[in-house]
Structure formats: structure tokens, C-alpha cells
Scaffold this motif. Structure first.
Motif, PDB file in Angstrom:
ATOM      1  N   UNK B 294      -3.365   1.872  24.669  1.00  0.00           N
ATOM      2  CA  UNK B 294      -4.028   3.131  24.290  1.00  0.00           C
ATOM      3  C   UNK B 294      -3.937   3.982  23.196  1.00  0.00           C
ATOM      4  N   UNK B 295      -4.731   3.623  22.282  1.00  0.00           N
ATOM      5  CA  UNK B 295      -5.899   2.420  22.268  1.00  0.00           C
ATOM      6  C   UNK B 295      -5.176   1.253  21.510  1.00  0.00           C
ATOM      7  N   UNK B 296      -5.885   0.204  21.649  1.00  0.00           N
ATOM      8  CA  UNK B 296      -5.392  -0.963  20.727  1.00  0.00           C
ATOM      9  C   UNK B 296      -5.420  -0.670  19.196  1.00  0.00           C
ATOM     10  N   UNK B 297      -4.230  -1.001  18.538  1.00  0.00           N
ATOM     11  CA  UNK B 297      -4.595  -0.720  16.864  1.00  0.00           C
ATOM     12  C   UNK B 297      -4.388  -1.995  16.179  1.00  0.00           C
ATOM     13  N   UNK B 298      -5.536  -2.504  15.866  1.00  0.00           N
ATOM     14  CA  UNK B 298      -5.602  -3.879  15.006  1.00  0.00           C
ATOM     15  C   UNK B 298      -5.429  -3.527  13.409  1.00  0.00           C
ATOM     16  N   UNK B 299      -5.064  -4.671  13.090  1.00  0.00           N
ATOM     17  CA  UNK B 299      -5.140  -4.484  11.397  1.00  0.00           C
ATOM     18  C   UNK B 299      -5.233  -5.733  10.874  1.00  0.00           C
ATOM     19  N   UNK B 300      -5.601  -6.061   9.434  1.00  0.00           N
ATOM     20  CA  UNK B 300      -5.384  -7.238   8.686  1.00  0.00           C
ATOM     21  C   UNK B 300      -5.086  -7.096   7.078  1.00  0.00           C
ATOM     22  N   UNK B 301      -4.520  -7.963   6.449  1.00  0.00           N
ATOM     23  CA  UNK B 301      -4.328  -7.826   5.084  1.00  0.00           C
ATOM     24  C   UNK B 301      -4.795  -9.182   4.506  1.00  0.00           C
ATOM     25  N   UNK B 302      -5.662  -9.196   3.406  1.00  0.00           N
ATOM     26  CA  UNK B 302      -5.935 -10.430   2.613  1.00  0.00           C
ATOM     27  C   UNK B 302      -4.999 -10.574   1.556  1.00  0.00           C
ATOM     28  N   UNK B 303      -4.347 -11.785   1.550  1.00  0.00           N
ATOM     29  CA  UNK B 303      -3.827 -12.071   0.379  1.00  0.00           C
ATOM     30  C   UNK B 303      -4.212 -13.070  -0.367  1.00  0.00           C
ATOM     31  N   UNK B 304      -3.715 -13.254  -1.812  1.00  0.00           N
ATOM     32  CA  UNK B 304      -4.213 -14.281  -2.434  1.00  0.00           C
ATOM     33  C   UNK B 304      -3.198 -15.329  -2.543  1.00  0.00           C
ATOM     34  N   UNK B 305      -3.245 -16.315  -3.337  1.00  0.00           N
ATOM     35  CA  UNK B 305      -2.673 -17.778  -3.512  1.00  0.00           C
ATOM     36  C   UNK B 305      -1.131 -17.128  -3.740  1.00  0.00           C
ATOM     37  N   UNK B 306      -1.011 -16.272  -4.962  1.00  0.00           N
ATOM     38  CA  UNK B 306       0.421 -15.954  -5.250  1.00  0.00           C
ATOM     39  C   UNK B 306       1.054 -15.247  -4.203  1.00  0.00           C
ATOM     40  N   UNK B 307       0.466 -14.741  -2.770  1.00  0.00           N
ATOM     41  CA  UNK B 307       0.924 -14.004  -2.059  1.00  0.00           C
ATOM     42  C   UNK B 307       0.760 -12.457  -2.174  1.00  0.00           C
ATOM     43  N   UNK B 308       0.091 -11.988  -3.241  1.00  0.00           N
ATOM     44  CA  UNK B 308      -0.112 -10.525  -3.526  1.00  0.00           C
ATOM     45  C   UNK B 308      -1.295 -10.294  -2.452  1.00  0.00           C
ATOM     46  N   UNK B 309      -0.963  -9.159  -1.927  1.00  0.00           N
ATOM     47  CA  UNK B 309      -2.103  -8.428  -1.085  1.00  0.00           C
ATOM     48  C   UNK B 309      -3.498  -8.123  -1.946  1.00  0.00           C
ATOM     49  N   UNK B 310      -4.701  -8.447  -1.286  1.00  0.00           N
ATOM     50  CA  UNK B 310      -5.690  -8.034  -2.139  1.00  0.00           C
ATOM     51  C   UNK B 310      -6.524  -6.841  -1.500  1.00  0.00           C
ATOM     52  N   UNK B 311      -6.686  -6.745  -0.071  1.00  0.00           N
ATOM     53  CA  UNK B 311      -7.088  -5.648   0.346  1.00  0.00           C
ATOM     54  C   UNK B 311      -6.553  -5.751   1.851  1.00  0.00           C
ATOM     55  N   UNK B 312      -6.863  -4.612   2.785  1.00  0.00           N
ATOM     56  CA  UNK B 312      -6.390  -4.590   4.022  1.00  0.00           C
ATOM     57  C   UNK B 312      -6.949  -3.304   4.867  1.00  0.00           C
ATOM     58  N   UNK B 313      -6.981  -3.203   6.185  1.00  0.00           N
ATOM     59  CA  UNK B 313      -7.333  -2.192   6.824  1.00  0.00           C
ATOM     60  C   UNK B 313      -6.746  -2.077   8.126  1.00  0.00           C
ATOM     61  N   UNK B 314      -6.652  -0.919   8.781  1.00  0.00           N
ATOM     62  CA  UNK B 314      -6.356  -0.745  10.226  1.00  0.00           C
ATOM     63  C   UNK B 314      -6.881   0.261  10.544  1.00  0.00           C
ATOM     64  N   UNK B 315      -7.132   0.591  12.044  1.00  0.00           N
ATOM     65  CA  UNK B 315      -7.647   1.499  12.506  1.00  0.00           C
ATOM     66  C   UNK B 315      -6.744   3.146  12.731  1.00  0.00           C
ATOM     67  N   UNK B 316      -5.853   2.839  12.051  1.00  0.00           N
ATOM     68  CA  UNK B 316      -4.976   4.173  11.984  1.00  0.00           C
ATOM     69  C   UNK B 316      -5.620   4.856  10.455  1.00  0.00           C
ATOM     70  N   UNK B 317      -5.858   3.920   9.456  1.00  0.00           N
ATOM     71  CA  UNK B 317      -6.518   4.573   8.441  1.00  0.00           C
ATOM     72  C   UNK B 317      -7.971   4.653   8.389  1.00  0.00           C
TER      73      UNK B 317
END
Lengths: 271, 397
Positions: B294-317
Motif C-alpha cells: 500500500x502502495x507498491x514502490x518500484x524503482x530501477x537504476x541503469x548502470x554502465x559497464x564500469x558500474x557507474x549509475x547512468x540514471x534511475x527512477x522510483x515512484x517516490x521521486x
């Protein structure tokens, strides 16, 4: 410029032109060795003078004061300094050249250049010390008022023989060390024994006749005798020993380069 | 003057198996084994096997492949450090190799002395170095420390100095191995720029080993992909790089997970392969929970090859209609439009939680290889400029 890289290059092909092309590297390596030699020492360059002086002092104490060896018309300090002059060059070159390839692993496994440059550069560094020792000998000769004999014009040839012999031994040992690290431990021992079985602190005339054939198997014996003969006119050993030494030095030199070339090709793989 | 490389059926074999110290005793006992036991437990290992290729004048060829594929062995043979077991290579022109820069540096010597030293090692004459000295110093940016012993340098500084010496060397053929593994991002860019300059304007031949596919694609027209000592593919750099990248990371656009009855879990994630090519990041994830979220809060992050985050989002943001819902299971999707990535491998991690806590985290759930359609005129170093092409428009006022 065309280079063909192939397996099994022909056995004996010393590329003198190539070594000449790399002469800048040869002198840079020698400069580097000389430059870093006394890095982080308090006395610095003074060490180049202290070491031979102390050895000379010990020789005087042992052979002149304790054993009272007879060196004829030549004052003992001048006599011993001459022996040391030749010997210290020889021992420096074989000690340094012997482990030179193994200690420059980082270089030989990453960049190509004629490997012979490495032991060659050690003989140049040794030669600088040789010149310093020469000045010390000269001062001693002036102090003791020793006039050189007329044989002195032969001295450059004797020095040349010394350089060739030292190089030959150095190249042999450096190539052997690549394959057999055991040689590293043999070299200091060799130098130590060599000092006793060469006429550095005593005249070769002290050696009994029956042992002389054995004694002159050591080519340094003939060379040091040659040094004294050309400087002071002291007696030379038997001609047969001189011929033997000469041929031996040449043979050592030729085989050293042959063996080095053979081992050179494998350096990066076995070092 | 003609400059180039012709490699014909080159092979290199090493004997492995027994560790050998090369001592005299061992040689004697080996001889003994040979004569009396007729057996030596050494194995033949072919680091290179029957490799043939040609590199013409002014060509810049990338050599790619996994660690241990034979890249370094090949370069070592071409720079004459080691000999081939079979075959041959013919080289026209002076070769300089940049195998692990800074090789010839002596810690006790100053920067100035080391420039001369390194130049001599690479086969330069003294007057040549003298002529280039100023340029070398300014490229490396170590002016103040020129007379300081190199042992007091930072590792970055010595790398810069070493590359500078080699870059101004002007051999007809330059062999470069992994310079990019060291040095900061800014300097990497400088090196790549210099190499490009050298190949384009001075017509020099370059063999370039790297793991940076963007750099290979941008510097090289041709690429050779080595695999287990053999040429796996050779040809147009972009094509070879794509195939290589695809081979090392098996793209995984969908992933299913085992769910449990006791805790909320992500059931599957899937990224739309076709949409990402069109510039849309379109991700869907299914979830299942024993109780109502209540409610479900999903999120994701995209990483590049060297493990650095590229971008991400979640439903809190980023607010979403999900936030009004209470669900036990379902499928949630997210779309990010107008995304242009640079070529490379990417990873997506996903999360699932509710207002209070995180329940499930799937790290690197999705892997994919992205190949840009854009032909960049400059090599791209993600650690310096990021992984997203902002498709910026520049203007003059």
C-alpha cells in the motif's frame, strides 16, 4: 627500414650496426648507473675514493708490514695500487654485468633493443672508476717518485686486453644468470677467490715454478703482470703463458657473444 | 616511404605445467628424466595460433579480445621482445611500443633525466629528444617537477610523462597497449586525441590494444578480434566491436525470478529491445506479494559497464498512479523517453518495496549491449563525459 621477425634466427650474427645505432641508450644506461649509484648516501662521490684507499691500506698492513713481501725497486703502495687498479675494474664489471640482465627485467620484457647494450654499459661505468683509480695511482707514483719504464707505450694494449677480458666474463655470466640463477651466488665467490689467485697484493714471482702453469690459467694473472711490466719494467711471465692468456681471452670473448646471442632470443620467455 | 605490417601464420607456443626455476640442478635432473624416464610433464600452450593479417600504411588497427586471448603476445612479438615459434612478421618502418608506459623510468632520476632515458630506450637520438623536449614537457604537464626525482611523482604523473615521451617519438609504427587503463579521465582523452591526431595528420600506422570499445571504434577503421590465440574476426571496426561486445555479454532483455509466498518478490523484469534503439527506455516488472502493498514502490537504476549509475527512477521521486493503489500482484511499467546512450554494455537493477521498506532487490537483473547509430568524430570516454549523449545543440550568439 624492413624488419623480418621469424623463429630461429641464424646462430652467429652480431649486429654491430644495430649496437652502434643504440649508442645513445648505451651511454644513457651508463649515465643512469653512475648517477644513481651514490643516491641517498651522505658521503656521495667520496665513496669512489674511500673504498680503494681502505683496501690499499689493508694490503699494506697484511703484505707489507706483516708478511714483508719483497717488491724490488717498486715501493709496495705503488705496486699494490697497480694490481688493484686492474683488479677492481675486472671485479666491478663481472659483478655488475653478471646480474645486469636479470636486474633489468622490467626493461627487457617490455622494450626491444640489442640486449648486449646492458652488460656493455656496465663496462663503461667501470671505466669511470678505472680513470679515478688511475689518478690515485699517478699521485702515489709522484709521491714515491717512481718514474715509469719505457714499456709504457704498451700499456694501452694491456688495458684493452683487460677490458676485453672483463667484458667477455661479464657477458658470459650475464647470459648464464638468465638461465641459471645459481650463477648470481657464484659470482661474489669467484671475485673473492680471484683476488687471492691473482697477483694483486703480491708479485707473481712468489708462485713456485711447478704451480705456474696452473696459476696462469687465470688470465687476470697475465694481465696484472702486464700492467706492472709496462709501468715499471718488472719481469714478464714466460711467453707461453702470455700467448695462452691472449688466446684464452679471445676465445672467451667470441664464445661469450655466441652464447649471449643464443640466450638473448629466449630472455623474455625465461626470465 | 612504405610502412606497414604483414603477419603470416604467426604462432607462439609456451611450455607450461611444471613450474621451473631454471636452476642448474633442475636442468640436470630434466636431462636425466629425458634420457632415462623419457617423459616430461610439460604441456604445450599455444598463446597464438596461425595468426595472419596485413596492416597498411597509416592504418589504425584495434586489437580486441578477452584477457589471455593472445593480444599481448602478439604485440610482444611485433615489438621484438619475444620470438614467434612459427610463422613470421614483416615490418616496414621503425616500431615503437608503448607496452605499459613508464617502463624505463628510474625512480632516482629526475623527470628531465627520465625523458632522455626513456627516449633512448625507445630508440630516439639525443638531438631528436632535445628538439621535442618542450612539447613533451608541456603535454605531460609536469613543468614544476622537472627536476624532482620521479620517485616523488604520483603514479598519474609518471604515466603522463611516459606517454608524452612516446607520443612525440614519431616512429612509423606505434604499438599501444592499454594506456587507457591508467591515468585520469582527462588525460585518457588527451591521449586518445593525440593518437587520432598522429594517425590522421601524420599518416602513421598504429596498433591499438584496448578494452574501451568506443575508443577502438573511434580511432580505428579496422579491428582484429583475437580469441584463444586465433583471429576470431577481422574487418570493419564497428562491426567487429559489436560482435565482440555481444559475445562477452549475452544480452538478457528479460529475466524471471522465483517467487516465494512469505515475502513480496519481483516476478520478472523486461526491457524493450526495439524501443531502446528508438531512444525510449521502456521497462516492465511484475511482482507478487503475500500481503497487500500500500502502495507498491518500484524503482530501477541503469548502470554502465564500469558500474557507474547512468540514471534511475522510483515512484517516490516521480509520482505515479500506482501511489493511489493497494495491490498484491501486478505489472508496473516505466518509460523514459529521449535517451541516447553511447555504445557499451549496460546493466539494470530493480527494486521493490512499499512505503515503509524495501522487499526485493535484483542487482544487474538485465544486461544488454548498446551500439550507437551515431558516428562520433571524437573518442568517447564514459568516465569523463558520461554515458548519455545529450544530443546537445551548440550555437553562437
Amino acid at each position: 627500414m624492413k624488419t623480418i621477425i621469424e623463429a630461429k634466427r641464424s646462430g652467429f650474427s652480431l649486429n654491430f650496426r644495430e649496437i652502434f645505432q643504440y649508442r645513445d641508450l648505451l651511454f644513457m644506461l651508463a649515465f643512469r648507473d653512475y648517477r644513481v649509484r651514490y643516491a641517498q648516501t651522505i658521503l656521495g662521490f667520496t665513496w669512489a675514493l674511500i673504498q680503494p684507499l681502505l683496501t690499499l691500506l689493508i694490503f699494506i698492513l697484511v703484505f707489507n708490514k706483516a708478511v714483508k713481501i719483497n717488491t724490488g725497486a717498486v715501493p709496495y703502495p705503488v705496486f699494490a695500487m697497480t694490481g688493484m687498479w686492474a683488479w677492481s675494474y675486472f671485479s666491478y664489471v663481472i659483478m655488475q654485468a653478471g646480474q645486469s640482465i636479470v636486474s633489468s627485467q622490467a626493461l627487457v620484457t617490455k622494450v626491444y633493443f640489442p640486449r648486449l647494450i646492458i652488460p656493455l654499459s656496465k663496462s663503461i661505468v667501470g671505466f669511470i672508476d678505472f680513470l679515478i683509480a688511475f689518478l690515485m695511482l699517478l699521485s702515489l707514483m709522484v709521491y714515491y717518485r717512481v718514474t715509469p719504464s719505457i714499456n709504457i707505450f704498451v700499456l694501452p694494449f694491456v688495458i684493452f686486453a683487460l677490458i676485453v677480458l672483463s667484458l667477455a666474463m661479464g657477458i658470459w655470466l650475464s647470459a648464464l644468470t638468465i638461465r641459471f640463477r645459481d650463477v648470481q651466488y657464484v659470482i661474489p665467490f669467484l671475485v673473492q677467490i680471484g683476488l687471492y689467485v691473482s697477483p694483486v697484493g703480491y708479485p707473481s714471482s712468489e708462485i713456485p715454478m711447478e704451480y705456474r702453469p696452473l696459476y696462469y690459467l687465470n688470465p687476470m694473472a697475465g694481465i696484472i703482470d702486464g700492467f706492472r711490466w709496462s709501468l715499471f719494467g718488472t719481469p714478464l711471465p714466460d711467453a707461453k703463458y702470455l700467448v695462452f692468456s691472449g688466446v684464452g681471452i679471445l676465445l672467451l670473448f667470441v664464445t661469450s657473444i655466441f652464447y649471449f646471442r643464443r640466450t638473448e632470443r629466449l630472455i623474455a620467455d625465461i626470465i | 616511404m612504405q610502412a606497414g605490417i604483414a603477419v603470416e601464420h604467426l604462432s607462439k607456443m609456451y611450455r607450461i605445467g611444471r613450474r621451473r626455476s631454471g636452476s642448474f640442478r633442475e636442468t640436470v635432473s630434466d636431462r636425466f628424466d629425458n634420457i632415462f624416464l623419457k617423459k616430461l610433464d610439460a604441456e604445450d600452450f599455444w598463446a597464438l595460433r596461425d595468426v595472419s593479417f596485413n596492416v597498411g600504411q597509416g592504418e589504425v588497427v584495434g586489437i580486441i579480445g578477452k584477457n589471455g586471448a593472445g593480444k599481448s603476445t602478439l604485440l610482444k612479438i611485433l615489438s621484438r621482445i619475444t620470438e614467434p615459434t612459427e610463422g613470421r612478421a614483416i615490418i616496414w618502418g621503425r616500431v615503437s611500443s608503448l607496452l605499459e608506459v613508464g617502463t624505463g623510468f628510474h625512480p632516482e632520476l629526475t623527470g628531465r633525466e627520465n625523458i632522455y632515458m626513456n627516449g633512448a630506450i625507445l630508440g630516439m637520438k639525443r638531438p631528436e629528444i632535445k628538439k621535442k623536449f618542450e612539447e613533451i614537457v608541456s603535454f605531460s604537464g609536469i613543468d614544476q617537477f622537472l627536476d624532482t626525482p620521479v620517485k616523488h611523482y604520483s603514479s598519474g604523473m609518471s604515466v603522463r610523462l611516459a606517454f608524452a615521451v612516446a607520443a612525440y617519438l614519431e616512429p612509423e609504427i606505434l604499438i599501444v597497449d592499454e594506456v587507457l587503463a591508467v591515468g585520469d579521465a582527462e588525460f585518457q582523452k588527451k591521449c586518445l586525441g593525440k593518437m587520432k591526431d598522429v594517425s590522421e595528420h601524420e599518416g602513421r600506422t598504429i596498433l591499438f590494444v584496448s578494452h574501451n570499445m568506443d575508443a577502438v571504434q573511434n580511432l580505428c577503421k579496422k579491428a582484429i578480434w583475437l580469441n584463444a590465440g586465433q583471429v576470431s574476426e577481422m574487418g570493419e571496426a564497428r562491426e567487429v566491436c559489436r560482435n565482440y561486445l555481444e559475445s562477452i555479454v549475452t544480452s538478457n532483455w528479460n529475466k524471471k525470478f522465483i517467487t516465494e509466498n512469505s515475502i513480496p518478490k519481483i516476478e520478472f523484469v523486461s526491457l524493450d529491445e526495439d524501443k531502446i534503439k528508438e531512444g525510449e527506455f521502456f521497462l516492465r516488472m511484475g511482482f507478487k506479494s503475500p500481503h497487500v502493498l500500500k502502495p507498491p514502490k518500484p524503482g530501477f537504476v541503469l548502470f554502465n559497464e564500469s558500474g557507474a549509475p547512468v540514471f534511475g527512477s522510483n515512484t517516490k521521486l516521480h509520482d505515479s498512479p500506482i501511489n493511489e493503489k493497494a495491490l498484491k500482484e501486478g505489472v508496473i511499467g516505466v518509460s523514459v523517453k529521449g535517451i541516447t546512450l553511447y555504445s557499451g554494455n549496460y546493466y539494470v537493477s530493480v527494486w521493490l518495496g512499499d512505503s515503509y521498506r524495501d522487499y526485493d532487490h535484483q542487482h544487474y537483473a538485465i544486461r544488454f549491449t548498446y551500439l550507437s547509430k551515431i558516428n562520433y568524430t571524437e573518442p568517447i570516454v564514459p568516465s569523463a563525459i558520461g554515458s548519455i549523449d545529450p544530443l546537445a545543440t551548440w550555437f553562437v550568439e
